[in-house]
Design a protein around this motif. Structure first.
Motif, PDB file in Angstrom:
ATOM      1  N   GLN A 141    -103.477 -54.473  27.243  1.00  0.00           N
ATOM      2  CA  GLN A 141    -104.925 -54.426  27.068  1.00  0.00           C
ATOM      3  C   GLN A 141    -105.583 -53.644  28.196  1.00  0.00           C
ATOM      4  N   HIS A 142    -105.008 -53.736  29.398  1.00  0.00           N
ATOM      5  CA  HIS A 142    -105.519 -52.949  30.527  1.00  0.00           C
ATOM      6  C   HIS A 142    -105.220 -51.471  30.313  1.00  0.00           C
ATOM      7  N   PHE A 143    -104.062 -51.169  29.715  1.00  0.00           N
ATOM      8  CA  PHE A 143    -103.701 -49.789  29.412  1.00  0.00           C
ATOM      9  C   PHE A 143    -104.692 -49.156  28.438  1.00  0.00           C
ATOM     10  N   ILE A 144    -105.140 -49.940  27.451  1.00  0.00           N
ATOM     11  CA  ILE A 144    -106.099 -49.436  26.472  1.00  0.00           C
ATOM     12  C   ILE A 144    -107.388 -48.993  27.159  1.00  0.00           C
ATOM     13  N   LYS A 145    -107.739 -49.690  28.248  1.00  0.00           N
ATOM     14  CA  LYS A 145    -108.961 -49.354  28.983  1.00  0.00           C
ATOM     15  C   LYS A 145    -108.748 -48.200  29.952  1.00  0.00           C
ATOM     16  N   THR A 146    -107.606 -48.212  30.648  1.00  0.00           N
ATOM     17  CA  THR A 146    -107.380 -47.240  31.724  1.00  0.00           C
ATOM     18  C   THR A 146    -106.591 -46.020  31.284  1.00  0.00           C
ATOM     19  N   ARG A 147    -105.776 -46.155  30.248  1.00  0.00           N
ATOM     20  CA  ARG A 147    -104.869 -45.118  29.773  1.00  0.00           C
ATOM     21  C   ARG A 147    -103.863 -44.702  30.841  1.00  0.00           C
ATOM     22  N   LYS A 148    -103.572 -45.610  31.758  1.00  0.00           N
ATOM     23  CA  LYS A 148    -102.591 -45.323  32.800  1.00  0.00           C
ATOM     24  C   LYS A 148    -101.194 -45.670  32.288  1.00  0.00           C
ATOM     25  N   ILE A 149    -100.260 -44.711  32.456  1.00  0.00           N
ATOM     26  CA  ILE A 149     -98.920 -44.899  31.933  1.00  0.00           C
ATOM     27  C   ILE A 149     -98.212 -46.072  32.592  1.00  0.00           C
ATOM     28  N   LEU A 150     -98.550 -46.366  33.857  1.00  0.00           N
ATOM     29  CA  LEU A 150     -97.923 -47.485  34.550  1.00  0.00           C
ATOM     30  C   LEU A 150     -98.279 -48.818  33.887  1.00  0.00           C
ATOM     31  N   ASP A 151     -99.507 -48.930  33.395  1.00  0.00           N
ATOM     32  CA  ASP A 151     -99.907 -50.146  32.684  1.00  0.00           C
ATOM     33  C   ASP A 151     -99.128 -50.288  31.385  1.00  0.00           C
ATOM     34  N   PHE A 152     -98.900 -49.169  30.711  1.00  0.00           N
ATOM     35  CA  PHE A 152     -98.123 -49.196  29.463  1.00  0.00           C
ATOM     36  C   PHE A 152     -96.688 -49.622  29.738  1.00  0.00           C
ATOM     37  N   LEU A 153     -96.081 -49.022  30.775  1.00  0.00           N
ATOM     38  CA  LEU A 153     -94.702 -49.355  31.113  1.00  0.00           C
ATOM     39  C   LEU A 153     -94.571 -50.811  31.554  1.00  0.00           C
ATOM     40  N   LYS A 154     -95.566 -51.297  32.299  1.00  0.00           N
ATOM     41  CA  LYS A 154     -95.563 -52.693  32.736  1.00  0.00           C
ATOM     42  C   LYS A 154     -95.611 -53.626  31.535  1.00  0.00           C
ATOM     43  N   GLY A 155     -96.487 -53.307  30.591  1.00  0.00           N
ATOM     44  CA  GLY A 155     -96.596 -54.130  29.392  1.00  0.00           C
ATOM     45  C   GLY A 155     -95.310 -54.133  28.587  1.00  0.00           C
ATOM     46  N   ALA A 156     -94.712 -52.939  28.410  1.00  0.00           N
ATOM     47  CA  ALA A 156     -93.469 -52.833  27.647  1.00  0.00           C
ATOM     48  C   ALA A 156     -92.342 -53.613  28.320  1.00  0.00           C
ATOM     49  N   LEU A 157     -92.268 -53.532  29.652  1.00  0.00           N
ATOM     50  CA  LEU A 157     -91.226 -54.244  30.383  1.00  0.00           C
ATOM     51  C   LEU A 157     -91.390 -55.754  30.257  1.00  0.00           C
ATOM     52  N   LEU A 158     -92.613 -56.228  30.455  1.00  0.00           N
ATOM     53  CA  LEU A 158     -92.846 -57.676  30.404  1.00  0.00           C
ATOM     54  C   LEU A 158     -92.606 -58.234  29.004  1.00  0.00           C
ATOM     55  N   LEU A 159     -92.984 -57.493  27.977  1.00  0.00           N
ATOM     56  CA  LEU A 159     -92.796 -57.980  26.607  1.00  0.00           C
ATOM     57  C   LEU A 159     -91.324 -57.966  26.181  1.00  0.00           C
ATOM     58  N   SER A 160     -90.530 -57.145  26.821  1.00  0.00           N
ATOM     59  CA  SER A 160     -89.099 -57.097  26.492  1.00  0.00           C
ATOM     60  C   SER A 160     -88.250 -57.881  27.487  1.00  0.00           C
ATOM     61  N   LEU A 161     -88.868 -58.378  28.563  1.00  0.00           N
ATOM     62  CA  LEU A 161     -88.119 -59.031  29.640  1.00  0.00           C
ATOM     63  C   LEU A 161     -87.303 -60.244  29.177  1.00  0.00           C
ATOM     64  N   PRO A 162     -87.839 -61.140  28.319  1.00  0.00           N
ATOM     65  CA  PRO A 162     -87.017 -62.277  27.873  1.00  0.00           C
ATOM     66  C   PRO A 162     -85.719 -61.847  27.201  1.00  0.00           C
ATOM     67  N   ILE A 163     -85.745 -60.706  26.508  1.00  0.00           N
ATOM     68  CA  ILE A 163     -84.543 -60.189  25.843  1.00  0.00           C
ATOM     69  C   ILE A 163     -83.634 -59.506  26.853  1.00  0.00           C
ATOM     70  N   LEU A 164     -84.204 -58.696  27.744  1.00  0.00           N
ATOM     71  CA  LEU A 164     -83.403 -57.985  28.739  1.00  0.00           C
ATOM     72  C   LEU A 164     -82.662 -58.954  29.652  1.00  0.00           C
ATOM     73  N   LEU A 165     -83.329 -60.058  30.014  1.00  0.00           N
ATOM     74  CA  LEU A 165     -82.709 -61.036  30.909  1.00  0.00           C
ATOM     75  C   LEU A 165     -81.569 -61.803  30.242  1.00  0.00           C
ATOM     76  N   SER A 166     -81.473 -61.702  28.916  1.00  0.00           N
ATOM     77  CA  SER A 166     -80.406 -62.413  28.195  1.00  0.00           C
ATOM     78  C   SER A 166     -79.115 -61.605  28.127  1.00  0.00           C
ATOM     79  N   ILE A 167     -79.158 -60.332  28.518  1.00  0.00           N
ATOM     80  CA  ILE A 167     -77.978 -59.467  28.407  1.00  0.00           C
ATOM     81  C   ILE A 167     -76.762 -60.031  29.156  1.00  0.00           C
TER      82      ILE A 167
END
Length: 259
Positions: free
Chosen positions: A121-147
């Motif tokens: 949601q912060h990325f939608i406001k700022t359009r900063k790629i770091l916010d997008f990457l942060k969101g993608a990482l956090l949303l996939s983190l429960p799966i990544l940590l299960s590897i």
């Protein structure tokens, strides 16, 4: 003089949740004596606590402390369950029973996922790629940590136990991929009818895919609909303590009676 609004506040939903949870855990711990249909009462519980966590995360003044409390709760649950399992060794019908209850893991990862939603949601406001990457990482983190858990057979037992104790991941949660209901409820936290629709659709997925009685989570939509937006009594310490203590007591009693 404050006006009490009709419906259910957060406290009411928590009380309903722990009552249904207690009934469900009686079936779980005394499965050899309690009818299977008692299990039905517990199917809406996870959804109710997911909804309450969304409300809590949305209104807390310290989200990091909220996250930390859930993580500490997950550690206490793991250590306490291991201790109880040692002090009350299972026998008879309980001999193959593993005490793995830990809703704190689900809620902890749910908060991580809600952080991910905030980042997007912060990325939608700022359009900063770091916010997008942060969101993608956090949303996939429960799966990544299960590897690492997928390679459990190739890891030393001590390392695997230490990892699963310290690192919550989607494979060791009580509700696995259902934890993604939490960020969905959070996205639509200001649109109650859409939250209810998410609950109904998720329950229908369980129904058509043969997910056992989990489709009965649909009844969680009733308290969600009745939620009046108020907090009610806090008693935070009681709710944090009740969950592990009642499980440990029921487990110990079952081991004693069945043995």
């Amino acid at each position: 003089m404050s006006v009490v609004r009709k419906g259910m506040n957060t406290f009411d939903i928590k009380i309903l949740g722990i009552i249904l949870m207690f009934v469900d855990h009686i079936h779980q711990m005394f499965f050899y004596a309690v009818p299977q249909w008692i299990d039905y009462f517990g199917r809406p519980v996870a959804t109710l606590f997911f909804f309450v966590s969304v409300v809590g995360f949305s209104h807390t003044s310290n989200k990091k402390k909220y996250l930390l409390r859930l993580y500490i709760g997950s550690l206490i649950m793991v250590i306490g369950s291991a201790l109880i399992g040692h002090l009350a060794p299972a026998s008879g019908p309980m001999s193959n029973f593993g005490l793995a209850n830990n809703i704190f893991r689900d809620l902890f990862l749910g908060v991580v996922l809600m952080y991910g939603v905030d980042a997007f949601q912060h990325f939608i406001k700022t359009r900063k790629i770091l916010d997008f990457l942060k969101g993608a990482l956090l949303l996939s983190l429960p799966i990544l940590l299960s590897i690492p858990v997928l390679f459990a057979g190739q890891l030393p037992t001590a390392i695997l136990i230490g990892y699963t104790t310290l690192v919550p991941n989607i494979l060791i949660t009580e509700n696995t991929f259902m934890i993604y209901v939490i960020p969905l409820l959070y996205v639509f936290r200001k649109k109650r009818l859409l939250q209810i629709l998410i609950i109904v659709l998720t329950s229908m997925i369980f129904l058509v895919t043969g997910g056992g009685s989990q489709w009965l989570m649909i009844f969680a939509a009733i308290p969600v609909y009745l939620f009046n937006g108020e907090k009610g009594n806090s008693m935070r310490g009681f709710f944090y303590a009740f969950y592990p203590i009642h499980i440990w007591i029921l487990y110990a009693l079952s081991c004693w009676i069945s043995g």
